[in-house]
Scaffold this motif. Structure first.
Motif, PDB file in Angstrom:
ATOM      1  N   ARG A 115       0.812  -1.207   0.000  1.00  0.00           N
ATOM      2  CA  ARG A 115       0.000   0.000   0.000  1.00  0.00           C
ATOM      3  C   ARG A 115       0.856   1.273   0.000  1.00  0.00           C
ATOM      4  O   ARG A 115       0.578   2.217  -0.742  1.00  0.00           O
ATOM      5  N   PHE A 116       1.904   1.276   0.836  1.00  0.00           N
ATOM      6  CA  PHE A 116       2.633   2.534   1.045  1.00  0.00           C
ATOM      7  C   PHE A 116       3.974   2.609   0.319  1.00  0.00           C
ATOM      8  O   PHE A 116       4.528   3.686   0.166  1.00  0.00           O
ATOM      9  N   ARG A 117       4.543   1.469  -0.069  1.00  0.00           N
ATOM     10  CA  ARG A 117       5.834   1.469  -0.768  1.00  0.00           C
ATOM     11  C   ARG A 117       5.801   0.472  -1.932  1.00  0.00           C
ATOM     12  O   ARG A 117       6.659  -0.430  -2.013  1.00  0.00           O
ATOM     13  N   PRO A 118       4.824   0.625  -2.834  1.00  0.00           N
ATOM     14  CA  PRO A 118       4.666  -0.380  -3.909  1.00  0.00           C
ATOM     15  C   PRO A 118       5.872  -0.429  -4.849  1.00  0.00           C
ATOM     16  O   PRO A 118       6.070  -1.434  -5.527  1.00  0.00           O
ATOM     17  N   GLN A 119       6.682   0.619  -4.843  1.00  0.00           N
ATOM     18  CA  GLN A 119       7.821   0.667  -5.757  1.00  0.00           C
ATOM     19  C   GLN A 119       9.041  -0.103  -5.250  1.00  0.00           C
ATOM     20  O   GLN A 119       9.984  -0.348  -5.992  1.00  0.00           O
ATOM     21  N   ASP A 120       9.033  -0.494  -3.949  1.00  0.00           N
ATOM     22  CA  ASP A 120      10.215  -1.131  -3.369  1.00  0.00           C
ATOM     23  C   ASP A 120      10.161  -2.663  -3.498  1.00  0.00           C
ATOM     24  O   ASP A 120       9.096  -3.260  -3.559  1.00  0.00           O
ATOM     25  N   GLY A 121      11.329  -3.275  -3.466  1.00  0.00           N
ATOM     26  CA  GLY A 121      11.414  -4.728  -3.444  1.00  0.00           C
ATOM     27  C   GLY A 121      11.200  -5.273  -2.036  1.00  0.00           C
ATOM     28  O   GLY A 121      11.244  -4.537  -1.051  1.00  0.00           O
ATOM     29  N   ILE A 122      10.951  -6.591  -1.930  1.00  0.00           N
ATOM     30  CA  ILE A 122      10.782  -7.253  -0.628  1.00  0.00           C
ATOM     31  C   ILE A 122      11.507  -8.598  -0.645  1.00  0.00           C
ATOM     32  O   ILE A 122      11.334  -9.395  -1.573  1.00  0.00           O
ATOM     33  N   LEU A 123      12.321  -8.840   0.373  1.00  0.00           N
ATOM     34  CA  LEU A 123      12.892 -10.158   0.606  1.00  0.00           C
ATOM     35  C   LEU A 123      12.427 -10.625   1.977  1.00  0.00           C
ATOM     36  O   LEU A 123      12.713  -9.974   2.991  1.00  0.00           O
ATOM     37  N   GLY A 124      11.662 -11.729   2.009  1.00  0.00           N
ATOM     38  CA  GLY A 124      11.170 -12.228   3.293  1.00  0.00           C
ATOM     39  C   GLY A 124      11.410 -13.713   3.402  1.00  0.00           C
ATOM     40  O   GLY A 124      11.711 -14.381   2.408  1.00  0.00           O
ATOM     41  N   GLU A 125      11.248 -14.251   4.630  1.00  0.00           N
ATOM     42  CA  GLU A 125      11.528 -15.662   4.820  1.00  0.00           C
ATOM     43  C   GLU A 125      10.457 -16.552   4.214  1.00  0.00           C
ATOM     44  O   GLU A 125      10.757 -17.642   3.721  1.00  0.00           O
ATOM     45  N   GLU A 126       9.206 -16.112   4.252  1.00  0.00           N
ATOM     46  CA  GLU A 126       8.103 -17.037   4.002  1.00  0.00           C
ATOM     47  C   GLU A 126       7.533 -17.018   2.583  1.00  0.00           C
ATOM     48  O   GLU A 126       6.885 -17.972   2.175  1.00  0.00           O
ATOM     49  N   PHE A 127       7.716 -15.894   1.858  1.00  0.00           N
ATOM     50  CA  PHE A 127       7.095 -15.787   0.541  1.00  0.00           C
ATOM     51  C   PHE A 127       8.118 -15.366  -0.504  1.00  0.00           C
ATOM     52  O   PHE A 127       9.232 -14.964  -0.168  1.00  0.00           O
ATOM     53  N   ALA A 128       7.711 -15.438  -1.766  1.00  0.00           N
ATOM     54  CA  ALA A 128       8.621 -15.137  -2.878  1.00  0.00           C
ATOM     55  C   ALA A 128       9.082 -13.677  -2.831  1.00  0.00           C
ATOM     56  O   ALA A 128       8.362 -12.788  -2.377  1.00  0.00           O
ATOM     57  N   ALA A 129      10.284 -13.454  -3.321  1.00  0.00           N
ATOM     58  CA  ALA A 129      10.830 -12.107  -3.360  1.00  0.00           C
ATOM     59  C   ALA A 129      10.040 -11.238  -4.333  1.00  0.00           C
ATOM     60  O   ALA A 129       9.547 -11.706  -5.356  1.00  0.00           O
ATOM     61  N   VAL A 130       9.922  -9.942  -3.989  1.00  0.00           N
ATOM     62  CA  VAL A 130       9.344  -8.937  -4.875  1.00  0.00           C
ATOM     63  C   VAL A 130      10.524  -8.112  -5.378  1.00  0.00           C
ATOM     64  O   VAL A 130      11.328  -7.628  -4.580  1.00  0.00           O
ATOM     65  N   MET A 131      10.636  -7.972  -6.711  1.00  0.00           N
ATOM     66  CA  MET A 131      11.828  -7.309  -7.249  1.00  0.00           C
ATOM     67  C   MET A 131      11.846  -5.802  -6.991  1.00  0.00           C
ATOM     68  O   MET A 131      12.855  -5.248  -6.569  1.00  0.00           O
ATOM     69  N   GLY A 132      10.743  -5.123  -7.267  1.00  0.00           N
ATOM     70  CA  GLY A 132      10.696  -3.673  -7.042  1.00  0.00           C
ATOM     71  C   GLY A 132      11.408  -2.906  -8.139  1.00  0.00           C
ATOM     72  O   GLY A 132      12.129  -3.478  -8.968  1.00  0.00           O
ATOM     73  N   GLU A 133      11.178  -1.585  -8.134  1.00  0.00           N
ATOM     74  CA  GLU A 133      11.742  -0.744  -9.206  1.00  0.00           C
ATOM     75  C   GLU A 133      12.530   0.427  -8.654  1.00  0.00           C
ATOM     76  O   GLU A 133      13.168   1.169  -9.405  1.00  0.00           O
ATOM     77  N   SER A 134      12.480   0.641  -7.333  1.00  0.00           N
ATOM     78  CA  SER A 134      13.047   1.868  -6.761  1.00  0.00           C
ATOM     79  C   SER A 134      14.532   1.753  -6.485  1.00  0.00           C
ATOM     80  O   SER A 134      15.204   2.753  -6.235  1.00  0.00           O
ATOM     81  N   GLY A 135      15.052   0.523  -6.439  1.00  0.00           N
ATOM     82  CA  GLY A 135      16.421   0.325  -5.971  1.00  0.00           C
ATOM     83  C   GLY A 135      16.495   0.061  -4.480  1.00  0.00           C
ATOM     84  O   GLY A 135      17.547  -0.289  -3.949  1.00  0.00           O
ATOM     85  N   LEU A 136      15.368   0.228  -3.774  1.00  0.00           N
ATOM     86  CA  LEU A 136      15.319  -0.059  -2.335  1.00  0.00           C
ATOM     87  C   LEU A 136      14.581  -1.384  -2.104  1.00  0.00           C
ATOM     88  O   LEU A 136      13.683  -1.751  -2.867  1.00  0.00           O
ATOM     89  N   LYS A 137      14.967  -2.065  -1.039  1.00  0.00           N
ATOM     90  CA  LYS A 137      14.385  -3.382  -0.771  1.00  0.00           C
ATOM     91  C   LYS A 137      14.172  -3.551   0.727  1.00  0.00           C
ATOM     92  O   LYS A 137      15.073  -3.249   1.527  1.00  0.00           O
ATOM     93  N   TRP A 138      12.993  -4.038   1.114  1.00  0.00           N
ATOM     94  CA  TRP A 138      12.697  -4.356   2.513  1.00  0.00           C
ATOM     95  C   TRP A 138      13.066  -5.805   2.776  1.00  0.00           C
ATOM     96  O   TRP A 138      12.705  -6.697   2.007  1.00  0.00           O
ATOM     97  N   VAL A 139      13.783  -6.032   3.857  1.00  0.00           N
ATOM     98  CA  VAL A 139      14.215  -7.381   4.218  1.00  0.00           C
ATOM     99  C   VAL A 139      13.563  -7.739   5.557  1.00  0.00           C
ATOM    100  O   VAL A 139      13.758  -7.031   6.559  1.00  0.00           O
ATOM    101  N   ILE A 140      12.785  -8.818   5.558  1.00  0.00           N
ATOM    102  CA  ILE A 140      11.870  -9.114   6.667  1.00  0.00           C
ATOM    103  C   ILE A 140      12.076 -10.515   7.229  1.00  0.00           C
ATOM    104  O   ILE A 140      12.081 -11.499   6.489  1.00  0.00           O
ATOM    105  N   ASP A 141      12.232 -10.605   8.536  1.00  0.00           N
ATOM    106  CA  ASP A 141      12.109 -11.902   9.210  1.00  0.00           C
ATOM    107  C   ASP A 141      11.185 -11.700  10.409  1.00  0.00           C
ATOM    108  O   ASP A 141      11.598 -11.195  11.450  1.00  0.00           O
ATOM    109  N   PRO A 142       9.918 -12.077  10.261  1.00  0.00           N
ATOM    110  CA  PRO A 142       8.933 -11.744  11.297  1.00  0.00           C
ATOM    111  C   PRO A 142       9.213 -12.435  12.630  1.00  0.00           C
ATOM    112  O   PRO A 142       8.892 -11.895  13.687  1.00  0.00           O
ATOM    113  N   ILE A 143       9.782 -13.633  12.618  1.00  0.00           N
ATOM    114  CA  ILE A 143      10.178 -14.302  13.866  1.00  0.00           C
ATOM    115  C   ILE A 143      11.567 -14.880  13.684  1.00  0.00           C
ATOM    116  O   ILE A 143      11.744 -15.956  13.122  1.00  0.00           O
TER     117      ILE A 143
END
Lengths: 270, 270
Positions: free
Chosen positions: B68-96
């Motif tokens: 919703r708030f950062r649709p342009q950024d990538g995401i790397l998380g433990e549980e789901f597939a990576a989101v590539m993103g277009e901004s050059g910035l990436k959120w890296v998440i490990d919820p537990i």
């Protein structure tokens, strides 16, 4: 007197008193935990020991409170001489169990306060001041008060080592024989966790883990855990199944079935 | 874009956003931590994994917020597939981070959230939901908010291994060679503590311990700790002094002097 001579009204007053004692220790220990003076003093290799200072301040506060409200009872504490008492009841105090944890800033040290008669501890508190978490067991109570509110303490029904979670201060403690005995239990459980100090007994009482195996403990380290764990349905003995005593070995279990299985692995190390 | 393209206004908005993300993860994970459904489900040996359920619920909440708030950024998380993103910035998440800790009821697991550019993480949060403790580092901030209020994060100036406190998940992790390397460091420090999982990085950033040695880590385990520790004055590399990478080995230190000494003991294990 013994635990059996304590009437309903006195029960309430003892529960209130042990809670006041835990509040006092909480406030005294938090004056030092993670504070700059602890960090600074800790650098003086041959200076005074800041953890002992915090220990002493807390134990003095508890002894002063007891001298005022329970002058007839005995006191066994880590830092000062034992008070014999005349009532047959004795307070057993360890204001900071887990010195290394306290020094490292981890939230798994605790304040241990117990009330014992000639048979042993029958009321105990394990308090974690930083988290604001208190495990109380005995005189009809078995409860945890903390960040998630108040919940009843109840040990697990795990029936096999292969399903059990074990907590221990090994590999930091014990003789080579004791480590080998610990390892025999650890090899059979599903999960072994380290570094929890006295907090592990609270987790066992609350039904989150199944076993604690320790060595090298003192009487003031184990009195409060015994009362809390027994009130929650678990049991605590030495590695031969006897009342924990001089040898410093402790096995705490969620239930008798699991206890027997762990004892069988530990028993050959005396 | 990179961290250097982030202006003052965007900095404030990113700091607010990462705090919202941590709040979301806190509430999702506490729905499971120490709760009866976690205990019950955990007994189904071949059923679904309740920690993974809690992980997934938290990661989904974070991904929805980011979509919703950062649709342009990538995401790397433990549980789901990576989101590539277009901004050059990436959120890296490990919820537990610290699944075994979570399952055992100990308060030393954490939520890890980081923001990275092509150079690596530059903003991170280590959150301990049960204690209500949050370590934030990057974009000009380095602070801990918790039971004792808000304090600045600042690593220690310890200059010798013999004065240092080390934390590690060994002996639970690593190959035999890695354990031997860890042991070479452990043998020289004043104090080694176990069982802290990601909480140890927070303690290092806050100046309570000096070193963390780990093996077998994933990229999402170490991104937030890198940002928090660097913001507090410390450093994080692999065991050869390079950016932590594929081999899973991590050395985090309070300062470069200590880092060099620990690296020298670790370096022979590749």
């Amino acid at each position: 007197m013994t635990r059996d001579d304590i009437g309903k009204e006195q029960r309430e007053s003892l529960l209130a008193l042990i809670s006041e004692l835990a509040d006092l220790a909480r406030s005294e220990t938090l004056k030092w935990f993670r504070q700059p003076q602890l960090r600074a003093d800790n650098k003086l290799a041959d200076g005074f020991d800041p953890v002992t200072q915090a220990d002493r301040a807390a134990e003095m506060a508890l002894r002063a409170h007891l001298a005022r409200f329970r002058p007839q009872d005995g006191i066994l504490g880590e830092e000062f001489a034992a008070v014999m008492g005349e009532s047959g009841l004795k307070w057993v105090i360890d204001p900071i169990d887990g010195t290394r944890s306290f020094l490292s800033g981890t939230p798994c040290w605790g304040v241990l306060i117990a009330l014992a008669d000639a048979q042993g501890p029958f009321l105990g508190v394990i308090d974690q001041p930083y988290i604001g978490e208190r495990f109380v067991g005995g005189l009809g109570q078995a409860k945890l008060t903390g960040p998630q509110g108040t919940v009843a303490l109840r040990t697990r029904e795990t029936q096999a080592l292969s399903d059990a979670t074990l907590s221990s201060t090994f590999p930091e403690i014990g003789t080579a024989d004791e480590r080998a005995a610990f390892q025999r239990v650890s090899d059979e459980v599903r999960l072994t966790r380290y570094g929890m100090d006295c907090y592990a007994y609270g987790l066992l009482a609350a039904g989150h883990i199944d076993l604690v195996v320790e060595a090298g403990l003192n009487a003031y380290d184990i009195a409060a855990p015994i009362a809390v764990i027994e009130a929650a349905g678990g049991l605590v003995t030495d590695w031969q199944g006897r009342k924990p005593g001089e040898n410093g070995q402790v096995l705490a279990s969620a239930n008798p079935v699991l206890h027997a299985q762990a004892l069988a692995r530990l028993a050959s190390a005396i």
